[in-house]
Write a protein that holds these residues in place. Structure first.
Motif, PDB file in Angstrom:
ATOM      1  N   THR A  10       0.843  -1.187   0.000  1.00 19.15           N
ATOM      2  CA  THR A  10       0.000   0.000   0.000  1.00 19.15           C
ATOM      3  C   THR A  10       0.882   1.241   0.000  1.00 19.15           C
ATOM      4  O   THR A  10       1.702   1.412   0.903  1.00 19.15           O
ATOM      5  N   LYS A  54      -0.421  -4.973   5.133  1.00 18.04           N
ATOM      6  CA  LYS A  54      -1.543  -4.816   4.223  1.00 18.04           C
ATOM      7  C   LYS A  54      -1.051  -4.451   2.836  1.00 18.04           C
ATOM      8  O   LYS A  54      -0.077  -3.734   2.658  1.00 18.04           O
ATOM      9  N   ARG A  56      -1.856  -5.655  -1.694  1.00 18.82           N
ATOM     10  CA  ARG A  56      -2.596  -6.452  -2.670  1.00 18.82           C
ATOM     11  C   ARG A  56      -1.750  -7.645  -3.080  1.00 18.82           C
ATOM     12  O   ARG A  56      -0.543  -7.670  -2.906  1.00 18.82           O
TER      13      ARG A  56
END
Length: 696
Positions: A10, A54, A56
């Protein structure tokens, strides 16, 4: 097998993501290196894979993402940073605590200690371990559950040459057994030495995915490292002789008295220096790093790009024969990593480090099982003392006899250093702990066993309990001498001027440490990440803290009675008439303070915050409850069992109405009501933060 697909971190504000669309595979039975300079995103990739950060993307461990694996610690063993354990805990106690958390037998701790060579230090405190011993303990924690995959972040950083060789042997042995090994490194020579496949990261992107032979051919350049006080003169002479002989030789002045000679050999440089009477302090074959751009260009384009890069930057060296060099060449080449000259045969090592002429169909670097050692000096560094890791490359796992010789000689030099396992010194691969044949079923007592080992493994709890008992006894004697103190408060050593008795404060402190130490030394979390907020762990901490509070309450009252009897006789030690409600109130107060400390420390992630929440109950919450009720509330509990019996039309068996009345009187007390209100609020806050953090 590990499959990483589209890993992307992120981004922060308008900065680019640290890792952008990284996809790769790490196969079983092979060692895979994730190579990159500092800031390339190596650690971020591992944290995204392990779902510690965090972002993807998704990572499959043998076809399943980590959050879908029932027992993640049995699927992947992780070594990120230092071992996050309490510094006062022993090595064996730390491993046994992790065994209890994983549901493993305690003998497993002794097995991995034997495998990593820490048996002699099993009773040592974590705070006394050196860097090498700490890495061994971290590897023992990773191997504890017999995982299929090992994920290691710079495992040899800060280790000596001998420790690095040993760790590489462990990694190779795990891959030989069919496991998957993925490790990060910033040294291309280390990657070429131990890995079977090398993944190159640059600015958060995967720029090359190569077999080790191709990686060595496109990324590494053989060179001769020279250190002499007449560097400029020697460089000019080497260039002149190369022009005369029509050979392609590149000479790079590294600064000071250092030279890097590409396209020549130690024998040729040494003969030139000898003929012209030039003093040479160092002469060694090394491997120079061409940078990640060369690997990326070779992977992106075909042989034309690689050929152009070879013609522009790499001169074809003259293959040397094993007998060309003198013994002094091998000694000086190994002097950076081993001042005693311990290492492989100099002629064979020099011959295996050579690359074939451009255009040859033979691979420049043999497969992983046949490669020789790669010298690891870096002439770009200053002329000060060489760092054993930054300037040395571990010996390949196929040269265990030489590793054993090095181990024995280094042990003679430094008798205080721990020895390698005997199997390594004998020339065999380092043994791994035996696999777990039968994996135990989930045990509901597993969190309780873990919490018991965690609490009993350090002396802080024992010291706190002793201090509380001593302070309570002293205060009871002082209050008895002053007089005018009711007997219930005298036995509890609770003067009216204090908000809480010593036992309640001590129980609250022990409860706060139960979660405070968990966040400060997160043994259950990787790389000091977030502590898992599992409800089973909370229930275990509440149960153990309640038992600790009850024992502390009974011991303090018992010690107060004994001290008062010795000093003042039996007149102050008679049992009160209303002992049942008073005893219930006393035990409920101590256990409630312990639970308040546990919950508050779990919510605010701090021991001091947990203790502050305990003290805030009598100072802040009790006045609010008293003001809300406006008067004594004990009378509301009088006759409550009778009214309840009339409502349900049943008779209390065995005089149970007395116990119900005692419990009701405890609850309607201002302290009891305030404590119950505080516990309810803290439990709700803990559950809210648990759900918000997405605990599975």
């Amino acid at each position: 097998m590990i499959q990483a697909i589209g890993l992307t971190s992120t981004p922060r504000k308008e900065l680019p993501p640290a890792v952008d669309d990284v996809s790769f595979e790490a196969h079983s039975g092979r060692v895979t290196a994730l190579l990159g300079t500092p800031g390339a995103g190596r650690t971020t990739v591992l944290r995204l894979m392990l779902e510690l950060q965090k972002g993807r993307g998704i990572t499959y461990f043998r076809g399943r993402p980590l959050h879908r694996v029932a027992h993640p610690n049995r699927e992947v063993g992780v070594l990120l940073g230092e071992v996050p354990g309490h510094p006062a805990r022993t090595v064996r106690g730390h491993l046994r605590m992790l065994c209890a958390a994983a549901g493993l037998p305690v003998r497993r701790a002794d097995e991995v200690l034997e495998a990593v060579g820490l048996v002699s230090l099993r009773e040592a405190r974590l705070s006394t371990l050196s860097r090498g011993m700490d890495r061994r303990l971290g590897l023992a924690c990773a191997l504890l559950s017999d995982p299929h995959a090992l994920v290691l972040d710079e495992p040899t950083h800060g280790l000596s040459v001998r420790e690095g060789r040993w760790l590489h042997g462990i990694m190779r042995a795990h891959a030989t057994r069919g496991g998957t090994v993925l490790f990060t490194t910033g040294d291309p020579r280390e990657a070429a030495q131990i890995a079977d496949r090398v993944l190159t990261l640059q600015q958060g992107r995967l720029v090359a995915d190569q077999d080790v032979a191709e990686f060595s051919r496109t990324r590494l350049r053989p060179r001769v490292a020279v250190r002499t006080p007449h560097a400029a003169r020697l460089g000019a002479l080497l260039a002149k002789e190369a022009r005369t002989a029509r050979r392609s030789v590149e000479i790079v002045r590294e600064g000071g008295n250092r030279l890097s000679v590409y396209g020549s050999t130690c024998a040729e440089v040494g003969e030139t220096a000898f003929r012209h009477g030039i003093l040479v302090h160092q002469l060694a074959d090394e491997i120079g790093d061409m940078g990640p751009t060369a690997s990326a260009a070779s992977t992106a384009s075909a042989a034309s790009t690689a050929s152009a890069a070879t013609e522009a930057a790499v001169a074809t060296p003259t293959p040397s024969r094993p007998g060309d060099g003198t013994p002094g060449e091998a000694d000086s080449g190994d002097s950076v990593e081993d001042p005693q000259g311990v290492g492989d045969d100099p002629g064979v090592a020099a011959q295996e480090r050579r690359t074939p002429p451009a255009g040859s169909s033979t691979p420049s670097t043999p497969p992983a099982a046949d490669r020789g050692p790669v010298s690891h000096g870096n002439l770009a560094d200053s002329a000060g003392p060489a760092d054993p890791i930054a300037h040395s490359s571990p010996i390949s796992h196929t040269h265990h006899t030489n590793t054993a010789d090095a181990s024995r000689q280094l042990s003679h030099q430094s008798p205080h250093l721990p020895r390698l396992p005997r199997s390594v010194e004998a020339g065999a691969l380092p043994p791994l702990p035996p696999p777990i044949a039968v994996r135990p079923a989930p045990n509901p007592l597993r969190p309780v066993l873990y919490e018991l080992r965690r609490a009993m493994g350090v002396g802080t709890g024992y010291v706190t309990a002793v201090v509380v008992i001593v302070v309570s006894a002293v205060m009871a004697v002082v209050l008895a001498g002053m007089g005018h103190t009711p007997q219930p408060r005298l036995l509890a050593a609770w003067p009216r001027e204090l908000p809480l008795p010593p036992a309640a404060v001590g129980a609250g402190l022990l409860g706060a440490m139960a979660f405070g130490d968990e966040f400060r030394y997160p043994a259950l979390a990787v790389d000091r990440g977030p502590v898992p907020r599992r409800l089973g762990l909370l229930a275990a901490k509440l149960l153990v803290s309640a038992a600790t509070g009850l024992l502390l309450a009974l011991f303090t009252v018992g010690c107060d009675l004994e001290v008062l009897y010795l000093l003042h006789g039996p007149e102050l030690t008679s049992v009160p008439g209303a002992w049942l409600p008073l005893g219930a109130s006393w035990l409920g107060l101590v256990v409630g303070c312990a639970w308040a400390g546990v919950l508050a420390a779990g919510v605010f992630r701090s021991t001091s915050a947990g203790l502050a929440a305990v003290v805030a109950v009598p100072l802040l919450v009790v006045p609010l409850v008293q003001k809300a009720l406006q008067g004594p509330t004990v009378r509301h509990a009088i006759g409550f069992p009778m009214r309840l019996r009339e409502l349900v039309l049943t008779q209390w068996p065995f005089g149970g109405d007395r116990y119900v009345e005692a419990a009701a009187q405890v609850i309607v007390q201002p302290e009891g009501g305030a404590l119950l209100l505080s516990l309810t609020a803290l439990l709700g806050a803990y559950l809210f933060t648990t759900v918000r953090s997405g605990v599975r």
